[in-house]
Design a protein around this motif. Structure first.
Motif, PDB file in Angstrom:
ATOM      1  N   GLY A  27       0.825  -1.259  -0.024  1.00  0.00           N
ATOM      2  CA  GLY A  27      -0.019   0.201  -0.007  1.00  0.00           C
ATOM      3  C   GLY A  27       0.830   1.214  -0.049  1.00  0.00           C
ATOM      4  O   GLY A  27       2.018   1.169   0.702  1.00  0.00           O
ATOM      5  N   LYS A  28       0.382   2.228  -0.690  1.00  0.00           N
ATOM      6  CA  LYS A  28       1.326   3.471  -0.795  1.00  0.00           C
ATOM      7  C   LYS A  28       0.399   4.795  -0.412  1.00  0.00           C
ATOM      8  O   LYS A  28      -0.610   4.890  -1.183  1.00  0.00           O
ATOM      9  N   GLU A  29       0.995   5.498   0.551  1.00  0.00           N
ATOM     10  CA  GLU A  29       0.262   6.635   0.609  1.00  0.00           C
ATOM     11  C   GLU A  29      -1.390   6.549   0.717  1.00  0.00           C
ATOM     12  O   GLU A  29      -1.955   7.667   0.269  1.00  0.00           O
ATOM     13  N   LEU A  30      -1.649   5.599   1.536  1.00  0.00           N
ATOM     14  CA  LEU A  30      -2.943   5.381   1.643  1.00  0.00           C
ATOM     15  C   LEU A  30      -3.728   6.392   2.809  1.00  0.00           C
ATOM     16  O   LEU A  30      -3.275   6.704   3.541  1.00  0.00           O
ATOM     17  N   ALA A  31      -5.022   6.651   1.937  1.00  0.00           N
ATOM     18  CA  ALA A  31      -5.950   7.629   3.344  1.00  0.00           C
ATOM     19  C   ALA A  31      -7.347   6.687   3.107  1.00  0.00           C
ATOM     20  O   ALA A  31      -7.797   6.362   2.003  1.00  0.00           O
ATOM     21  N   LEU A  32      -7.631   6.094   4.501  1.00  0.00           N
ATOM     22  CA  LEU A  32      -8.805   5.437   4.547  1.00  0.00           C
ATOM     23  C   LEU A  32      -9.739   5.984   5.577  1.00  0.00           C
ATOM     24  O   LEU A  32      -9.243   6.501   6.685  1.00  0.00           O
ATOM     25  N   GLY A  33     -10.788   5.586   5.209  1.00  0.00           N
ATOM     26  CA  GLY A  33     -11.859   6.390   6.379  1.00  0.00           C
ATOM     27  C   GLY A  33     -13.272   6.267   6.123  1.00  0.00           C
ATOM     28  O   GLY A  33     -13.601   5.330   5.094  1.00  0.00           O
ATOM     29  N   TYR A  34     -14.212   6.827   6.749  1.00  0.00           N
ATOM     30  CA  TYR A  34     -15.706   6.483   6.494  1.00  0.00           C
ATOM     31  C   TYR A  34     -16.450   7.916   6.400  1.00  0.00           C
ATOM     32  O   TYR A  34     -15.821   8.925   6.851  1.00  0.00           O
TER      33      TYR A  34
ATOM     34  N   ILE B 216      -9.618   7.811   9.130  1.00  0.00           N
ATOM     35  CA  ILE B 216      -9.094   6.973  10.302  1.00  0.00           C
ATOM     36  C   ILE B 216      -7.451   6.905   9.840  1.00  0.00           C
ATOM     37  O   ILE B 216      -6.862   6.745  10.764  1.00  0.00           O
ATOM     38  N   LEU B 217      -7.184   6.494   8.776  1.00  0.00           N
ATOM     39  CA  LEU B 217      -5.604   6.133   8.530  1.00  0.00           C
ATOM     40  C   LEU B 217      -4.985   7.184   7.406  1.00  0.00           C
ATOM     41  O   LEU B 217      -5.820   7.311   6.199  1.00  0.00           O
ATOM     42  N   SER B 218      -4.224   7.822   7.580  1.00  0.00           N
ATOM     43  CA  SER B 218      -3.564   8.708   6.634  1.00  0.00           C
ATOM     44  C   SER B 218      -2.222   8.200   6.049  1.00  0.00           C
ATOM     45  O   SER B 218      -1.553   8.038   7.128  1.00  0.00           O
ATOM     46  N   ASP B 219      -1.704   8.609   4.995  1.00  0.00           N
ATOM     47  CA  ASP B 219      -0.337   8.455   4.404  1.00  0.00           C
ATOM     48  C   ASP B 219       0.192   7.071   4.861  1.00  0.00           C
ATOM     49  O   ASP B 219       1.330   7.008   5.430  1.00  0.00           O
TER      50      ASP B 219
ATOM     51  N   ILE C 212      -8.056  -3.734   2.152  1.00  0.00           N
ATOM     52  CA  ILE C 212      -7.289  -4.787   1.229  1.00  0.00           C
ATOM     53  C   ILE C 212      -8.038  -5.726   0.730  1.00  0.00           C
ATOM     54  O   ILE C 212      -7.898  -6.199  -0.451  1.00  0.00           O
ATOM     55  N   LEU C 213      -9.315  -6.079   1.390  1.00  0.00           N
ATOM     56  CA  LEU C 213     -10.392  -7.102   0.904  1.00  0.00           C
ATOM     57  C   LEU C 213     -11.099  -6.254  -0.375  1.00  0.00           C
ATOM     58  O   LEU C 213     -12.176  -6.926  -0.744  1.00  0.00           O
ATOM     59  N   GLY C 214     -11.096  -4.734  -0.658  1.00  0.00           N
ATOM     60  CA  GLY C 214     -11.797  -4.157  -1.636  1.00  0.00           C
ATOM     61  C   GLY C 214     -13.197  -3.923  -0.788  1.00  0.00           C
ATOM     62  O   GLY C 214     -14.021  -3.633  -1.705  1.00  0.00           O
ATOM     63  N   GLN C 215     -13.438  -3.907   0.447  1.00  0.00           N
ATOM     64  CA  GLN C 215     -14.618  -3.683   0.877  1.00  0.00           C
ATOM     65  C   GLN C 215     -14.866  -2.158   1.151  1.00  0.00           C
ATOM     66  O   GLN C 215     -15.747  -1.774   1.072  1.00  0.00           O
ATOM     67  N   ILE C 216     -13.699  -1.174   1.373  1.00  0.00           N
ATOM     68  CA  ILE C 216     -13.847   0.036   1.184  1.00  0.00           C
ATOM     69  C   ILE C 216     -12.836   0.521   0.329  1.00  0.00           C
ATOM     70  O   ILE C 216     -11.709  -0.119   0.114  1.00  0.00           O
ATOM     71  N   GLN C 217     -12.973   1.656  -0.373  1.00  0.00           N
ATOM     72  CA  GLN C 217     -12.221   2.309  -1.521  1.00  0.00           C
ATOM     73  C   GLN C 217     -11.356   3.278  -0.610  1.00  0.00           C
ATOM     74  O   GLN C 217     -11.702   4.107   0.182  1.00  0.00           O
ATOM     75  N   PRO C 218      -9.916   3.139  -0.895  1.00  0.00           N
ATOM     76  CA  PRO C 218      -8.894   4.420  -0.380  1.00  0.00           C
ATOM     77  C   PRO C 218      -9.453   5.594  -0.836  1.00  0.00           C
ATOM     78  O   PRO C 218      -9.905   5.760  -1.909  1.00  0.00           O
TER      79      PRO C 218
END
Ligand SMILES: Nc1ncnc2c1ncn2[C@@H]1O[C@H](COP(=O)(O)OP(=O)(O)OP(=O)(O)O)[C@@H](O)[C@H]1O
Length: 325
Positions: free
Chosen positions: A12-19, A28-31, A59-65
């Motif tokens: 994973g590279k420079e991921l930002a994840l959240g809701y 929730i998660l940045s960079d 990772i499982l493709g259930q939410i999009q970065p």
């Protein structure tokens, strides 16, 4: 020194994840950068709510970065359909729901579903893979047993066998040791490491079980709020002190000599003399009993085990604590 080039199965590279929560963006998660290596057991550790499950969902493709990308074998996972991802990434979630009357053999055969399609019909290759998964996890003898009639440890092995039968290159397990006793926790994690090494799979385990993870993992990922993911061999993270990233406050410390988290002992107002490993336990018992000041020191000896305080001998800490109170 010869460098061994490890294969990156997932990165994973420079991921930002959240809701989105009531239309408000909640990151929730940045960079976040990570690389999951084949042939290794990696443990992801971090406090409750830091975003471990969120990362797994991405990772499982259930939410999009929201930003960045996740690559499986150097291809963005967004190029894979969910069915394709299921062939490559096997997952074992914390509390899976399967009917209790299903047999272990039927559960493990379900692992072939991404390959067999809706029919679920197994050909001879599929059956061979199911048998191998049962034997690799040492549960062939449970094949005809019902899920409701086996122990938690056996059920966890059956879940791992199902993931193995899926035959993906990556396996992800969310707290696989959560309901297990000490021996089964070790057995499960050792089994996963054997699978990672023997079958060259990239295995990621989310766990809060630091002791067992230290004993078994090849690599740690430490996740904490607002800081980059720290990764490395557990022993390197311990020796460099980076493991302390997991600690919520100064009240706790990681003991290098004991290899585990400990509550920082209050300083005692008296000395304890004797072999270090005995002094440690005497101190622990006295601190727990709230005894911090004494008129004179305490000494402890081995063979025979004796604790001496003011010319009086005690053969157990219980006797000493009763006397002092
Ligand atoms: N569907 C959702 N919608 C909104 N917020 C969510 C959703 N799922 C999780 N969160 C929030 O995201 C944050 C991270 O949750 P996550 O479950 O990823 O943490 P975790 O590290 O896996 O925690 P734990 O160790 O307790 O399992 C939490 O603040 C949680 O409330």
């Amino acid at each position: 020194m010869e460098r061994i080039q490890k294969h990156i199965a997932l990165s994973g590279k420079e991921l930002a994840l959240g809701y989105f929560h009531q239309k408000v963006k909640k990151e929730i998660l940045s960079d976040l950068d990570f690389a999951l290596l084949s042939g290794e057991l990696t443990c992801l550790l971090g406090p409750n709510g830091v975003g471990k499950s969120t990362l797994i969902k991405a990772i499982l493709g259930q939410i999009q970065p929201w930003k960045g990308s996740i690559q499986l074998d150097n291809q963005s996972i967004s190029n894979f359909s969910l069915e394709e991802l299921a062939k490559r990434i096997a997952v074992v979630l914390t509390d899976p729901v399967f009917p209790g009357n299903m047999t272990v053999g039927q559960l493990v055969a379900l692992g072939r579903t991404p390959h067999t399609g809706w029919s679920g019909k197994l050909n001879s290759d599929d059956r061979e893979i199911v048998e191998k998964a049962l034997s690799d996890t040492n549960i062939s003898y449970l094949r005809e047993e019902r899920l409701s009639e086996i122990s938690d440890g056996q059920r966890q092995k059956a879940m791992i066998a199902r993931a193995l039968a899926q035959d993906g290159q990556v396996m992800i397990l969310d707290e696989p040791t959560a309901h297990l006793d000490l021996i089964n926790r070790f057995e499960t994690m050792n089994l996963l490491r054997d699978i990672a090494h023997g079958q060259h799979k990239a295995i990621l385990v989310v766990t809060h079980d630091l002791d067992i993870a230290i004993e078994t993992a090849d690599r740690f990922w430490l996740l904490n709020c607002g800081t980059p993911l720290i990764h490395g061999k557990p022993e390197d993270l311990i020796l460099s002190g980076k493991i302390n990233q997991l600690l919520p406050s100064d009240k706790y410390r990681f003991s290098l000599s004991r290899g585990k988290m400990e509550v920082e002992n209050q300083k005692l107002g008296f000395d304890i003399e004797g072999p270090l490993e005995l002094v440690f336990w005497v101190e622990k018992a006295l601190v727990k009993a709230g005894i911090q000041g004494l008129d004179s020191g305490v000494s402890v000896s081995k063979e025979p085990f004796l604790i001496r305080y003011k010319d009086q001998d005690f053969s157990t800490l219980e006797e000493l604590v009763i006397f002092l109170k």
